[in-house]
Design a protein around this motif. Structure first.
Motif, mmCIF file in Angstrom:
data_model
loop_
_atom_site.group_PDB
_atom_site.id
_atom_site.type_symbol
_atom_site.label_atom_id
_atom_site.label_comp_id
_atom_site.label_asym_id
_atom_site.label_seq_id
_atom_site.Cartn_x
_atom_site.Cartn_y
_atom_site.Cartn_z
ATOM 1 N N GLY A 7 0.810 -1.222 0.000
ATOM 2 C CA GLY A 7 0.000 0.000 0.000
ATOM 3 C C GLY A 7 0.836 1.262 0.000
ATOM 4 O O GLY A 7 0.281 2.375 -0.024
ATOM 5 N N TYR A 8 2.150 1.106 0.034
ATOM 6 C CA TYR A 8 3.067 2.257 0.084
ATOM 7 C C TYR A 8 4.158 2.082 -0.973
ATOM 8 O O TYR A 8 5.300 1.744 -0.644
ATOM 9 N N PRO A 9 3.832 2.284 -2.254
ATOM 10 C CA PRO A 9 4.817 2.059 -3.326
ATOM 11 C C PRO A 9 6.070 2.910 -3.193
ATOM 12 O O PRO A 9 7.178 2.454 -3.500
ATOM 13 N N LEU A 69 9.443 -6.592 -2.903
ATOM 14 C CA LEU A 69 9.461 -5.133 -3.005
ATOM 15 C C LEU A 69 9.451 -4.658 -4.447
ATOM 16 O O LEU A 69 8.994 -3.550 -4.747
ATOM 17 N N LEU A 70 9.940 -5.511 -5.364
ATOM 18 C CA LEU A 70 9.994 -5.154 -6.777
ATOM 19 C C LEU A 70 8.920 -5.840 -7.608
ATOM 20 O O LEU A 70 8.829 -5.605 -8.815
ATOM 21 N N SER A 71 8.136 -6.703 -6.986
ATOM 22 C CA SER A 71 7.176 -7.511 -7.743
ATOM 23 C C SER A 71 5.757 -7.294 -7.235
ATOM 24 O O SER A 71 5.534 -7.037 -6.050
ATOM 25 N N ALA A 118 -3.624 -4.258 11.422
ATOM 26 C CA ALA A 118 -2.166 -4.219 11.342
ATOM 27 C C ALA A 118 -1.718 -2.790 11.050
ATOM 28 O O ALA A 118 -2.341 -2.074 10.270
ATOM 29 N N ARG A 119 -0.659 -2.366 11.705
ATOM 30 C CA ARG A 119 -0.148 -1.017 11.528
ATOM 31 C C ARG A 119 1.219 -1.058 10.868
ATOM 32 O O ARG A 119 1.997 -1.965 11.105
ATOM 33 N N ILE A 120 1.497 -0.019 10.067
ATOM 34 C CA ILE A 120 2.776 0.040 9.356
ATOM 35 C C ILE A 120 3.923 0.146 10.346
ATOM 36 O O ILE A 120 5.042 -0.304 10.075
#
Length: 312
Positions: free
Chosen positions: A19-21, A85-87, A267-269
């Motif tokens: 959710g955070y690109p 992270l890249l996919s 869940a929290r970041i």
């Protein structure tokens, strides 16, 4: 509409930072660099400890174990995390999730005990120097390290089997970047009380108890060093203790926050950021704080490097 079979889940989707690109693009080079430093630093410690006979002492034996643990611990999740992270395809098989969960629990738990063993070793070396070779024998070193590895592996296998035998009723989105046991338990649609009891007992035995033992050991070390007549000797002892305690507090503080805080349904970041902190940063810092600042390790590294260069 047919009811979802509780045994149908064959893979999990690790939501992570999807959710955070922007955060994903920032974390990939950062975590890659930290993982590389962790591998190089800890591998170097193990190699130097094995190749230089002067480092064949209990202190460096335990440091070697800590370095192996740090390599194993970070390797259980960092490579897959970097791929994710890249996919856009952030899945892991059911068996792969269970294996990752078990190995992460085992290596993390073993590190808790090993830090306490290392504090005990330093206590004997500083407070009981004359009897140290007898009290911390070669056989006892292997016994303490082996017991920590085996006991924590058995504990982690038990916790993993209990957690993964629960019905998930088709729920497969894990709100984490690894198969962290608390995140997976939130997906279960059965009674999780047995698993929670095992985790609570394990958290108590592996967090407050070893931490209290570590603090007591270093308090006794500090009391002993205060009686050292040399100001330079006292400064060296205080510096060593503060560096060790910094890593202990970083590791134990974040783990206690993760596993003993009140549970929240969402869940929290911040939970994931704290996980990165204790799981990636601490293993990277351990070689620096525990060994690379040590003159004996530096001299041994130069000696081994010189031997390698002359042999070419």
């Amino acid at each position: 509409m047919e009811p979802v079979n509780s045994t149908e889940v064959s893979e999990f989707f690790l939501k992570g930072f999807s959710g955070y690109p922007a955060l994903e693009h920032l974390l990939f080079p950062l975590c890659s660099a930290m993982y590389l430093v962790t591998l190089l630093g800890n591998t170097g410690i193990v190699a130097v400890s094995l190749l230089d006979a002067r480092l064949h002492t209990p202190m460096y034996f335990f440091l070697g174990n800590l370095s192996i643990l740090d390599i194993c611990y970070t390797s259980t999740f960092v490579p897959l995390m970097l791929v994710h992270l890249l996919s856009a395809q952030k899945t892991i098989s059911f068996l792969g999730c269970a294996l990752q969960m078990c190995l992460s629990l085992s290596t993390g738990s073993t590190e808790c005990l090993l830090l306490a063993i290392m504090a005990y070793d330093r206590y004997l070396a500083i407070c009981r120097p004359l009897r140290y070779p007898v009290l911390m024998s070669h056989r006892l070193c292997w016994l303490l390290a082996g017991a920590a590895w085996v006991l924590c592996l058995c504990k982690s296998v038990t916790e993993t089997v209990i957690a993964m035998r629960l019905p998930f009723c088709g729920h497969r989105v894990v709100s984490h970047f690894t198969c962290e046991i608390l995140a997976v338990l939130k997906l279960a649609c059965g009674d999780t009380s047995i698993s929670e009891v095992f985790l609570l007992v394990g958290a108590i035995l592996l967090l407050p108890v070893p931490l209290a033992f570590i603090c007591l050991s270093y308090m006794l070390i500090l009391a002993t060093t205060l009686r050292v007549p040399s100001a330079a000797g006292r400064r060296k002892a205080f510096s060593t203790c503060s560096a060790h305690l910094a890593v202990v507090m970083l590791f134990y503080g974040t783990v206690i926050f993760m596993y003993m805080k009140p549970k929240s349904k969402e869940a929290r970041i911040s939970d994931e950021v704290f996980t990165v902190l204790y799981a990636v940063v601490t293993p990277m810092l351990n070689p620096v704080i525990y060994s690379l600042r040590n003159k004996e390790v530096k001299e041994a590294a130069r000696k081994v490097w010189g031997r390698i260069r002359t042999s070419r």
